[in-house]
Motif scaffolding. Sequence first.
Motif, PDB file in Angstrom:
ATOM      1  N   LYS A 135       0.830  -1.210   0.000  1.00  0.00           N
ATOM      2  CA  LYS A 135       0.000   0.000   0.000  1.00  0.00           C
ATOM      3  C   LYS A 135       0.855   1.246   0.000  1.00  0.00           C
ATOM      4  O   LYS A 135       1.944   1.274   0.586  1.00  0.00           O
ATOM      5  N   LEU A 183      -0.537   8.565   2.101  1.00  0.00           N
ATOM      6  CA  LEU A 183      -0.290  10.004   2.027  1.00  0.00           C
ATOM      7  C   LEU A 183      -0.033  10.455   0.593  1.00  0.00           C
ATOM      8  O   LEU A 183       0.745  11.370   0.344  1.00  0.00           O
ATOM      9  N   LYS A 193      -5.099  13.729   2.885  1.00  0.00           N
ATOM     10  CA  LYS A 193      -4.558  12.801   3.863  1.00  0.00           C
ATOM     11  C   LYS A 193      -3.293  13.368   4.498  1.00  0.00           C
ATOM     12  O   LYS A 193      -3.106  13.311   5.701  1.00  0.00           O
ATOM     13  N   MET A 202      -2.922  14.259   8.520  1.00  0.00           N
ATOM     14  CA  MET A 202      -1.925  13.620   9.365  1.00  0.00           C
ATOM     15  C   MET A 202      -0.735  14.519   9.660  1.00  0.00           C
ATOM     16  O   MET A 202       0.147  14.151  10.418  1.00  0.00           O
ATOM     17  N   GLU A 209     -10.997   4.573   4.654  1.00  0.00           N
ATOM     18  CA  GLU A 209     -10.791   5.543   3.582  1.00  0.00           C
ATOM     19  C   GLU A 209     -11.032   4.890   2.221  1.00  0.00           C
ATOM     20  O   GLU A 209     -10.765   3.705   2.041  1.00  0.00           O
ATOM     21  N   GLU A 259     -10.332   4.025  -1.574  1.00  0.00           N
ATOM     22  CA  GLU A 259      -9.077   3.876  -2.315  1.00  0.00           C
ATOM     23  C   GLU A 259      -9.319   3.243  -3.680  1.00  0.00           C
ATOM     24  O   GLU A 259     -10.350   2.615  -3.918  1.00  0.00           O
ATOM     25  N   GLU A 292      -9.585   1.091   2.580  1.00  0.00           N
ATOM     26  CA  GLU A 292      -8.559   0.658   3.523  1.00  0.00           C
ATOM     27  C   GLU A 292      -8.989   1.010   4.937  1.00  0.00           C
ATOM     28  O   GLU A 292      -9.474   2.118   5.195  1.00  0.00           O
ATOM     29  N   PHE A 350      -3.939   8.690  17.490  1.00  0.00           N
ATOM     30  CA  PHE A 350      -3.737   8.640  16.033  1.00  0.00           C
ATOM     31  C   PHE A 350      -2.753   9.722  15.617  1.00  0.00           C
ATOM     32  O   PHE A 350      -2.860  10.310  14.548  1.00  0.00           O
ATOM     33  N   PHE A 408       1.225  11.027  14.963  1.00  0.00           N
ATOM     34  CA  PHE A 408       2.547  10.482  14.675  1.00  0.00           C
ATOM     35  C   PHE A 408       3.355  11.408  13.788  1.00  0.00           C
ATOM     36  O   PHE A 408       2.813  12.258  13.091  1.00  0.00           O
ATOM     37  N   THR A 460       2.656   1.832   8.288  1.00  0.00           N
ATOM     38  CA  THR A 460       1.777   2.857   7.695  1.00  0.00           C
ATOM     39  C   THR A 460       0.314   2.694   8.134  1.00  0.00           C
ATOM     40  O   THR A 460      -0.605   2.923   7.345  1.00  0.00           O
ATOM     41  N   SER A 461       0.121   2.304   9.397  1.00  0.00           N
ATOM     42  CA  SER A 461      -1.222   2.162  10.006  1.00  0.00           C
ATOM     43  C   SER A 461      -2.076   1.078   9.352  1.00  0.00           C
ATOM     44  O   SER A 461      -3.285   1.016   9.610  1.00  0.00           O
ATOM     45  N   SER A 483      -5.519   6.871  -0.245  1.00  0.00           N
ATOM     46  CA  SER A 483      -6.880   7.379  -0.088  1.00  0.00           C
ATOM     47  C   SER A 483      -7.130   8.612  -0.950  1.00  0.00           C
ATOM     48  O   SER A 483      -6.245   9.437  -1.155  1.00  0.00           O
TER      49      SER A 483
HETATM   50  C1  OOG Z   1      -1.273   6.696   7.473  1.00  0.00           C
HETATM   51  C2  OOG Z   1      -1.723   5.866   6.303  1.00  0.00           C
HETATM   52  C3  OOG Z   1      -2.219   6.727   5.166  1.00  0.00           C
HETATM   53  C4  OOG Z   1      -3.367   6.702   2.893  1.00  0.00           C
HETATM   54  O1  OOG Z   1      -4.091   6.101   2.108  1.00  0.00           O
HETATM   55  O2  OOG Z   1      -3.056   7.869   2.721  1.00  0.00           O
HETATM   56  C5  OOG Z   1      -2.871   5.959   4.093  1.00  0.00           C
HETATM   57  C6  OOG Z   1      -2.409   7.158   8.339  1.00  0.00           C
HETATM   58  O3  OOG Z   1      -3.151   8.060   7.922  1.00  0.00           O
HETATM   59  O4  OOG Z   1      -2.566   6.624   9.443  1.00  0.00           O
HETATM   60  O5  OOG Z   1      -3.051   4.772   4.144  1.00  0.00           O
END
Ligand code: OOG
Length: 268
Positions: A61, A64, A69, A73, A106, A108, A138, A147, A149, A159-160, A233
């Motif tokens: 995957k 960001l 996104k 974050m 999210e 995707e 996702e 949440f 970081f 990456t979560s 996303s």
């Molecule tokens: C990080 C993972 C970001 C995306 O699709 O941008 C992600 C997070 O937001 O925790 O998967």
Amino acid sequence: MTTTEPLASIAERLRNARAHGTAIAQISRTETELSLEEAYDIQALYVEGLVRSGDPVTGVKLGLTSRAKAEQMGVKDVIIGALTASMEVADGGEVDIATRVHARIEPEVAFRIAADVDPSAPPTNPRDLVDAVAPAMEIIDSRYENFSFALVDVVADNTSASGYVVGPWTAVADLQADLADLPVSLSVDGAVAADGSTSAILGDPWRALEETLRMAARYGQALPAGGVLLAGSATAAVTMQPGTTLRTDIQGLGSTSVRVLGGAEEQA
Ligand code: OOG
Ligand code: MG
């Protein structure tokens, strides 16, 4: 090595947090010198641990890739992580978030990886990496408190990555339209909670392929044949609430849905 705690021990703490759904403090708070390379080394150890426990890699995957996104974050830069078998959720199926910390979802675009690819010998045309496209969602679940970081934290935390659901595949050869500029919506019980366009993904989701090849060559993520590649996303992520049905529609590609079970009534 600039950290005081061994990288394997940080990976172990993240794996435990994932297994039990209990958040840990950001590692960047104590390991202030942690480099991006070390963060990817932690991720590799973390994913190796999953694989050793019988949870094989099923895809890759990007994260960001959209400005929404990155802004949500507070992080700049594309990131890459691994998907594993335990994260897969059937289209139209159920996902229990009771053992997740604070799950979000999210919308995707997913690609299907056509054949095993050695990132050090990539296809000349990045599009040859894949043979089909699908609407997808996702589930992300940061193993860090609130949440929140820094870049190194989220990279170390794979990456979560926490789950994924993929709708019907369309063979690339049968695609009727470009992938850029397709309207995307994510709805909760039928009401739109987030919407946007596939152009939010790097300007055009196809660009995710060259980015994936570049990042995988550098950081070693596997690209298994038949596996899923999540391009990132198209909108900010939405908190998952038990008892709701979540659905993503991408015009021209179709839809995918999932029902949420478990967890507390209100998730932070
Ligand atoms: C990080 C993972 C970001 C995306 O699709 O941008 C992600 C997070 O937001 O925790 O998967
Ligand atoms: Mg994502």
